[in-house]
Design a protein around this motif. Structure first.
Motif, mmCIF file in Angstrom:
data_model
loop_
_atom_site.group_PDB
_atom_site.id
_atom_site.type_symbol
_atom_site.label_atom_id
_atom_site.label_comp_id
_atom_site.label_asym_id
_atom_site.label_seq_id
_atom_site.Cartn_x
_atom_site.Cartn_y
_atom_site.Cartn_z
ATOM 1 N N GLN A 260 0.854 -1.179 0.000
ATOM 2 C CA GLN A 260 0.000 0.000 0.000
ATOM 3 C C GLN A 260 0.894 1.235 0.000
ATOM 4 O O GLN A 260 1.757 1.390 0.867
ATOM 5 C CB GLN A 260 -0.909 -0.006 1.231
ATOM 6 N N VAL A 261 0.689 2.099 -0.981
ATOM 7 C CA VAL A 261 1.540 3.280 -1.157
ATOM 8 C C VAL A 261 0.702 4.540 -1.002
ATOM 9 O O VAL A 261 -0.391 4.640 -1.577
ATOM 10 C CB VAL A 261 2.208 3.271 -2.548
ATOM 11 N N ARG A 262 1.216 5.495 -0.243
ATOM 12 C CA ARG A 262 0.550 6.791 -0.095
ATOM 13 C C ARG A 262 1.577 7.895 -0.277
ATOM 14 O O ARG A 262 2.572 7.942 0.450
ATOM 15 C CB ARG A 262 -0.095 6.912 1.286
ATOM 16 N N THR A 263 1.330 8.754 -1.236
ATOM 17 C CA THR A 263 2.215 9.904 -1.482
ATOM 18 C C THR A 263 1.335 11.137 -1.669
ATOM 19 O O THR A 263 0.109 11.025 -1.796
ATOM 20 C CB THR A 263 3.060 9.698 -2.754
ATOM 21 N N PRO A 264 1.933 12.328 -1.705
ATOM 22 C CA PRO A 264 1.123 13.524 -1.963
ATOM 23 C C PRO A 264 0.392 13.471 -3.303
ATOM 24 O O PRO A 264 -0.629 14.140 -3.485
ATOM 25 C CB PRO A 264 2.159 14.653 -1.951
ATOM 26 N N ALA A 265 0.905 12.651 -4.238
ATOM 27 C CA ALA A 265 0.305 12.594 -5.573
ATOM 28 C C ALA A 265 -0.816 11.582 -5.672
ATOM 29 O O ALA A 265 -1.614 11.623 -6.608
ATOM 30 C CB ALA A 265 1.382 12.259 -6.600
ATOM 31 N N ILE B 250 9.028 1.535 -5.772
ATOM 32 C CA ILE B 250 7.706 1.406 -5.159
ATOM 33 C C ILE B 250 7.113 2.785 -4.882
ATOM 34 O O ILE B 250 5.943 3.045 -5.172
ATOM 35 C CB ILE B 250 7.793 0.574 -3.864
ATOM 36 N N VAL B 251 7.934 3.693 -4.345
ATOM 37 C CA VAL B 251 7.460 5.045 -4.064
ATOM 38 C C VAL B 251 7.037 5.748 -5.355
ATOM 39 O O VAL B 251 6.037 6.474 -5.391
ATOM 40 C CB VAL B 251 8.550 5.861 -3.337
ATOM 41 N N ALA B 252 7.770 5.503 -6.429
ATOM 42 C CA ALA B 252 7.458 6.140 -7.709
ATOM 43 C C ALA B 252 6.087 5.723 -8.233
ATOM 44 O O ALA B 252 5.466 6.464 -9.016
ATOM 45 C CB ALA B 252 8.532 5.793 -8.735
ATOM 46 N N LEU B 253 5.583 4.563 -7.813
ATOM 47 C CA LEU B 253 4.265 4.116 -8.249
ATOM 48 C C LEU B 253 3.157 5.000 -7.708
ATOM 49 O O LEU B 253 2.032 4.985 -8.208
ATOM 50 C CB LEU B 253 4.037 2.667 -7.814
ATOM 51 N N GLY B 254 3.466 5.793 -6.671
ATOM 52 C CA GLY B 254 2.479 6.707 -6.091
ATOM 53 C C GLY B 254 2.278 7.967 -6.898
ATOM 54 O O GLY B 254 1.464 8.812 -6.518
ATOM 55 N N GLY B 255 3.025 8.123 -8.000
ATOM 56 C CA GLY B 255 2.854 9.302 -8.850
ATOM 57 C C GLY B 255 3.976 10.297 -8.674
ATOM 58 O O GLY B 255 4.760 10.233 -7.727
ATOM 59 N N ALA B 256 4.035 11.232 -9.600
ATOM 60 C CA ALA B 256 5.091 12.247 -9.580
ATOM 61 C C ALA B 256 4.834 13.276 -8.484
ATOM 62 O O ALA B 256 3.685 13.630 -8.192
ATOM 63 C CB ALA B 256 5.171 12.940 -10.936
ATOM 64 N N LEU B 257 5.906 13.761 -7.871
ATOM 65 C CA LEU B 257 5.784 14.801 -6.856
ATOM 66 C C LEU B 257 5.504 16.145 -7.525
ATOM 67 O O LEU B 257 5.766 16.329 -8.715
ATOM 68 C CB LEU B 257 7.078 14.888 -6.050
ATOM 69 N N PRO B 258 4.977 17.098 -6.768
ATOM 70 C CA PRO B 258 4.741 18.434 -7.338
ATOM 71 C C PRO B 258 6.043 19.033 -7.874
ATOM 72 O O PRO B 258 7.127 18.716 -7.375
ATOM 73 C CB PRO B 258 4.216 19.233 -6.144
ATOM 74 N N PRO B 259 5.976 19.878 -8.888
ATOM 75 C CA PRO B 259 7.187 20.486 -9.467
ATOM 76 C C PRO B 259 8.036 21.183 -8.413
ATOM 77 O O PRO B 259 7.521 21.900 -7.545
ATOM 78 C CB PRO B 259 6.612 21.497 -10.472
ATOM 79 N N GLY B 260 9.328 20.929 -8.472
ATOM 80 C CA GLY B 260 10.259 21.568 -7.558
ATOM 81 C C GLY B 260 10.363 20.927 -6.197
ATOM 82 O O GLY B 260 11.130 21.391 -5.347
#
Length: 279
Positions: free
Chosen positions: A235-240, A256-266
Protein backbone atom coordinates in the motif's frame (compact mmCIF):
# COMPACT_ATOMS: atom_id res chain seq x y z
CA UNK A 1 -4.43 -12.59 -11.12
CA UNK A 2 -8.19 -11.94 -11.13
CA UNK A 3 -8.25 -8.56 -9.38
CA UNK A 4 -9.61 -6.87 -12.53
CA UNK A 5 -12.64 -9.17 -12.75
CA UNK A 6 -15.92 -7.35 -13.28
CA UNK A 7 -17.52 -9.58 -10.64
CA UNK A 8 -15.12 -11.18 -8.15
CA UNK A 9 -17.87 -13.59 -7.06
CA UNK A 10 -18.45 -14.96 -10.58
CA UNK A 11 -17.21 -18.53 -10.08
CA UNK A 12 -17.50 -19.53 -13.73
CA UNK A 13 -15.31 -16.62 -14.81
CA UNK A 14 -12.83 -17.37 -12.04
CA UNK A 15 -12.61 -21.04 -13.06
CA UNK A 16 -12.00 -20.06 -16.69
CA UNK A 17 -9.14 -17.87 -15.43
CA UNK A 18 -7.60 -20.81 -13.54
CA UNK A 19 -9.29 -20.82 -10.13
CA UNK A 20 -9.27 -24.21 -8.37
CA UNK A 21 -7.02 -25.78 -10.97
CA UNK A 22 -4.24 -25.85 -8.38
CA UNK A 23 -6.56 -27.58 -5.91
CA UNK A 24 -7.38 -30.19 -8.54
CA UNK A 25 -3.66 -30.81 -9.04
CA UNK A 26 -3.17 -31.22 -5.29
CA UNK A 27 -6.02 -33.72 -4.93
CA UNK A 28 -5.82 -35.77 -8.12
CA UNK A 29 -2.21 -35.54 -9.25
CA UNK A 30 0.06 -34.89 -6.27
CA UNK A 31 -1.50 -35.93 -2.98
CA UNK A 32 -0.46 -34.49 0.40
CA UNK A 33 3.25 -35.38 0.44
CA UNK A 34 3.99 -34.23 -3.11
CA UNK A 35 1.96 -31.06 -2.56
CA UNK A 36 4.10 -30.21 0.45
CA UNK A 37 7.27 -31.01 -1.52
CA UNK A 38 6.16 -28.78 -4.41
CA UNK A 39 5.37 -25.82 -2.17
CA UNK A 40 8.64 -26.31 -0.28
CA UNK A 41 10.58 -26.36 -3.57
CA UNK A 42 8.90 -23.11 -4.64
CA UNK A 43 10.50 -21.27 -1.72
CA UNK A 44 7.20 -19.71 -0.61
CA UNK A 45 7.53 -17.80 2.65
CA UNK A 46 4.86 -16.34 4.90
CA UNK A 47 3.59 -12.90 3.90
CA UNK A 48 2.33 -12.05 7.37
CA UNK A 49 5.56 -10.58 8.70
CA UNK A 50 7.85 -13.34 9.94
CA UNK A 51 8.60 -14.78 6.51
CA UNK A 52 8.79 -18.37 7.78
CA UNK A 53 9.17 -21.00 5.02
CA UNK A 54 5.86 -22.67 4.26
CA UNK A 55 7.13 -26.19 3.52
CA UNK A 56 8.65 -26.96 6.95
CA UNK A 57 5.56 -25.61 8.71
CA UNK A 58 3.33 -27.97 6.73
CA UNK A 59 5.63 -30.94 7.28
CA UNK A 60 5.54 -30.38 11.04
CA UNK A 61 1.74 -30.17 11.12
CA UNK A 62 1.30 -33.22 8.90
CA UNK A 63 3.74 -35.32 10.93
CA UNK A 64 2.25 -34.46 14.33
CA UNK A 65 -0.05 -37.24 15.54
CA UNK A 66 -3.52 -35.86 16.26
CA UNK A 67 -7.19 -36.72 15.65
CA UNK A 68 -7.77 -33.38 13.86
CA UNK A 69 -5.81 -30.63 12.14
CA UNK A 70 -6.80 -27.10 11.17
CA UNK A 71 -5.85 -24.36 8.72
CA UNK A 72 -6.42 -20.74 9.70
CA UNK A 73 -6.21 -17.93 7.14
CA UNK A 74 -5.45 -14.60 8.76
CA UNK A 75 -7.23 -11.88 6.82
CA UNK A 76 -7.70 -9.62 9.82
CA UNK A 77 -5.26 -6.97 8.59
CA UNK A 78 -4.00 -6.00 12.03
CA UNK A 79 -2.21 -2.79 11.04
CA UNK A 80 -4.71 0.04 11.67
CA UNK A 81 -4.56 1.57 8.19
CA UNK A 82 -3.53 -1.40 6.05
CA UNK A 83 -5.94 -2.40 3.32
CA UNK A 84 -3.91 -5.03 1.45
CA UNK A 85 -5.48 -8.14 2.98
CA UNK A 86 -8.98 -6.68 2.71
CA UNK A 87 -8.38 -5.81 -0.94
CA UNK A 88 -7.29 -9.37 -1.67
CA UNK A 89 -10.26 -11.10 -0.04
CA UNK A 90 -12.61 -8.60 -1.71
CA UNK A 91 -11.15 -8.62 -5.23
CA UNK A 92 -10.13 -12.29 -5.45
CA UNK A 93 -11.85 -14.33 -2.73
CA UNK A 94 -11.48 -17.57 -4.69
CA UNK A 95 -7.68 -17.33 -4.56
CA UNK A 96 -7.83 -17.26 -0.75
CA UNK A 97 -10.39 -20.06 -0.58
CA UNK A 98 -8.43 -22.25 -2.98
CA UNK A 99 -5.17 -21.65 -1.11
CA UNK A 100 -6.83 -22.49 2.21
CA UNK A 101 -8.15 -25.72 0.69
CA UNK A 102 -4.74 -26.65 -0.74
CA UNK A 103 -3.11 -26.18 2.66
CA UNK A 104 -5.82 -28.35 4.22
CA UNK A 105 -5.23 -31.10 1.67
CA UNK A 106 -1.49 -30.96 2.35
CA UNK A 107 -1.68 -31.38 6.12
CA UNK A 108 -4.82 -33.52 6.26
CA UNK A 109 -7.16 -30.93 7.77
CA UNK A 110 -10.91 -31.35 7.34
CA UNK A 111 -11.92 -27.95 8.71
CA UNK A 112 -10.45 -24.50 8.04
CA UNK A 113 -11.27 -20.92 8.98
CA UNK A 114 -10.76 -17.53 7.35
CA UNK A 115 -10.49 -14.84 10.04
CA UNK A 116 -11.56 -11.30 9.12
CA UNK A 117 -12.50 -8.14 10.99
CA UNK A 118 -15.95 -8.42 12.53
CA UNK A 119 -16.82 -4.90 11.38
CA UNK A 120 -15.87 -5.59 7.75
CA UNK A 121 -19.32 -6.76 6.72
CA UNK A 122 -18.67 -6.42 2.97
CA UNK A 123 -15.67 -8.76 3.09
CA UNK A 124 -17.58 -11.23 5.28
CA UNK A 125 -20.56 -11.32 2.91
CA UNK A 126 -18.31 -11.69 -0.14
CA UNK A 127 -16.28 -14.54 1.36
CA UNK A 128 -19.38 -16.36 2.57
CA UNK A 129 -20.96 -16.08 -0.88
CA UNK A 130 -17.76 -17.32 -2.55
CA UNK A 131 -17.49 -20.25 -0.12
CA UNK A 132 -21.11 -21.12 -0.83
CA UNK A 133 -20.52 -21.07 -4.60
CA UNK A 134 -17.35 -23.18 -4.30
CA UNK A 135 -19.22 -25.65 -2.08
CA UNK A 136 -22.14 -25.94 -4.50
CA UNK A 137 -19.65 -26.59 -7.31
CA UNK A 138 -18.05 -29.43 -5.34
CA UNK A 139 -14.60 -27.88 -4.96
CA UNK A 140 -14.93 -27.87 -1.17
CA UNK A 141 -17.48 -29.18 1.33
CA UNK A 142 -18.45 -32.60 2.60
CA UNK A 143 -16.75 -35.68 1.12
CA UNK A 144 -14.90 -33.86 -1.67
CA UNK A 145 -14.56 -36.08 -4.78
CA UNK A 146 -11.14 -37.66 -5.08
CA UNK A 147 -10.14 -36.63 -1.56
CA UNK A 148 -12.02 -39.10 0.57
CA UNK A 149 -12.86 -36.70 3.39
CA UNK A 150 -14.42 -33.32 4.14
CA UNK A 151 -12.88 -30.00 3.17
CA UNK A 152 -14.91 -27.47 5.13
CA UNK A 153 -14.09 -23.75 5.13
CA UNK A 154 -15.94 -21.05 7.05
CA UNK A 155 -15.54 -17.36 7.80
CA UNK A 156 -14.81 -16.39 11.39
CA UNK A 157 -15.29 -12.69 12.24
CA UNK A 158 -12.99 -11.65 15.08
CA UNK A 159 -12.73 -8.53 17.19
CA UNK A 160 -9.51 -7.32 18.71
CA UNK A 161 -6.59 -5.08 18.01
CA UNK A 162 -3.13 -4.96 16.52
CA UNK A 163 -2.06 -8.07 18.45
CA UNK A 164 -4.27 -10.29 16.29
CA UNK A 165 -1.49 -10.22 13.73
CA UNK A 166 0.39 -12.63 16.03
CA UNK A 167 -0.75 -16.17 15.34
CA UNK A 168 -1.14 -17.44 18.89
CA UNK A 169 -3.26 -14.39 19.79
CA UNK A 170 -5.45 -14.99 16.75
CA UNK A 171 -5.96 -18.63 17.73
CA UNK A 172 -7.04 -17.58 21.22
CA UNK A 173 -9.49 -15.10 19.72
CA UNK A 174 -10.98 -17.90 17.62
CA UNK A 175 -11.40 -19.92 20.81
CA UNK A 176 -13.05 -16.97 22.60
CA UNK A 177 -10.15 -16.61 25.03
CA UNK A 178 -8.13 -13.63 26.19
CA UNK A 179 -5.78 -12.34 23.50
CA UNK A 180 -2.43 -13.08 25.07
CA UNK A 181 0.52 -14.47 23.08
CA UNK A 182 1.92 -17.87 23.97
CA UNK A 183 5.57 -18.79 24.27
CA UNK A 184 6.92 -21.17 21.64
CA UNK A 185 7.72 -24.04 21.28
CA UNK A 186 5.40 -25.81 20.96
CA UNK A 187 4.46 -24.07 17.75
CA UNK A 188 0.87 -23.91 16.51
CA UNK A 189 1.79 -26.46 13.83
CA UNK A 190 2.22 -28.90 16.74
CA UNK A 191 -0.40 -27.58 19.17
CA UNK A 192 -2.62 -24.77 18.03
CA UNK A 193 -6.39 -24.32 17.74
CA UNK A 194 -8.14 -26.44 20.40
CA UNK A 195 -4.78 -28.05 21.12
CA UNK A 196 -4.57 -29.57 17.63
CA UNK A 197 -1.89 -29.06 14.93
CA UNK A 198 -2.77 -25.83 13.16
CA UNK A 199 -1.25 -24.08 10.17
CA UNK A 200 -1.74 -20.30 10.33
CA UNK A 201 -1.06 -18.23 7.21
CA UNK A 202 -1.68 -14.71 6.03
CA UNK A 203 -4.22 -14.65 3.20
CA UNK A 204 -1.56 -13.41 0.79
CA UNK A 205 0.53 -16.52 1.46
CA UNK A 206 -2.41 -18.79 0.76
CA UNK A 207 -3.44 -16.91 -2.38
CA UNK A 208 -0.11 -17.82 -4.00
CA UNK A 209 -0.66 -21.57 -3.69
CA UNK A 210 -3.02 -22.04 -6.61
CA UNK A 211 -0.55 -20.27 -8.93
CA UNK A 212 2.33 -22.42 -7.67
CA UNK A 213 0.54 -25.71 -8.31
CA UNK A 214 -0.72 -24.58 -11.73
CA UNK A 215 2.56 -23.14 -13.01
CA UNK A 216 5.07 -25.19 -11.02
CA UNK A 217 7.56 -24.62 -8.24
CA UNK A 218 10.35 -23.54 -10.60
CA UNK A 219 8.23 -20.83 -12.20
CA UNK A 220 7.42 -19.36 -8.79
CA UNK A 221 11.01 -19.64 -7.56
CA UNK A 222 12.13 -17.68 -10.65
CA UNK A 223 10.11 -14.61 -9.63
CA UNK A 224 11.00 -12.04 -6.99
CA UNK A 225 14.11 -12.36 -4.85
CA UNK A 226 16.32 -15.45 -4.69
CA UNK A 227 15.75 -16.08 -0.97
CA UNK A 228 12.12 -14.89 -1.00
CA UNK A 229 10.41 -15.54 -4.35
CA UNK A 230 7.03 -14.33 -5.49
CA UNK A 231 5.15 -11.08 -5.05
CA UNK A 232 3.53 -9.10 -2.26
CA UNK A 233 0.83 -6.46 -2.00
CA UNK A 234 2.07 -3.02 -0.98
CA UNK A 235 0.00 0.00 0.00
CA UNK A 236 1.54 3.28 -1.16
CA UNK A 237 0.55 6.79 -0.09
CA UNK A 238 2.22 9.90 -1.48
CA UNK A 239 1.12 13.52 -1.96
CA UNK A 240 0.30 12.59 -5.57
CA UNK A 241 -1.95 9.65 -4.81
CA UNK A 242 -2.42 6.33 -3.10
CA UNK A 243 -3.33 2.74 -3.86
CA UNK A 244 -2.40 -0.92 -3.58
CA UNK A 245 0.08 -2.52 -5.96
CA UNK A 246 1.52 -6.00 -6.38
CA UNK A 247 5.30 -6.04 -6.73
CA UNK A 248 7.95 -8.77 -6.83
CA UNK A 249 10.06 -9.21 -3.72
CA UNK A 250 13.32 -7.38 -4.21
CA UNK A 251 11.74 -4.35 -5.89
CA UNK A 252 13.75 -1.27 -4.84
CA UNK A 253 11.92 1.03 -2.45
CA UNK A 254 12.54 3.95 -4.81
CA UNK A 255 10.58 2.16 -7.54
CA UNK A 256 7.71 1.41 -5.16
CA UNK A 257 7.46 5.04 -4.06
CA UNK A 258 7.46 6.14 -7.71
CA UNK A 259 4.27 4.12 -8.25
CA UNK A 260 2.48 6.71 -6.09
CA UNK A 261 2.85 9.30 -8.85
CA UNK A 262 5.09 12.25 -9.58
CA UNK A 263 5.78 14.80 -6.86
CA UNK A 264 4.74 18.43 -7.34
CA UNK A 265 7.19 20.49 -9.47
CA UNK A 266 10.26 21.57 -7.56
CA UNK A 267 9.68 19.18 -4.67
CA UNK A 268 11.79 16.20 -3.61
CA UNK A 269 11.26 13.36 -1.17
CA UNK A 270 12.10 14.53 2.34
CA UNK A 271 10.95 11.61 4.44
CA UNK A 272 9.66 8.08 4.03
CA UNK A 273 7.68 6.05 6.55
CA UNK A 274 7.82 2.28 6.06
CA UNK A 275 5.40 -0.04 7.83
CA UNK A 276 2.30 2.09 8.09
CA UNK A 277 1.19 3.84 11.31
CA UNK A 278 2.72 1.06 13.41
CA UNK A 279 6.12 1.89 11.86
Amino acid sequence: ERADSADPLDLDAAVKAGAFEGLRVAIRDLGPLATIATVAASGLRGRGGAGFPTGPKWRLAAATEAPRRYVVANGYGADPASGTDRALVTLDPYAVIEGTAIAAVAIGATESFIAVRAEDTAAIRGLEAAIGAATDAGFIGFDVPGLGHDLLISVRPVQGAYMLGEETVLLKALEGKRGQPEQRPPYPAERGLHGMPTVVHNVQTLAALGWILRRGANAFAATGAHDCPGTILVQVRTPAGEGIVEVPFGTPLRDIVALGGALPPGRTVKALLVGGPSG
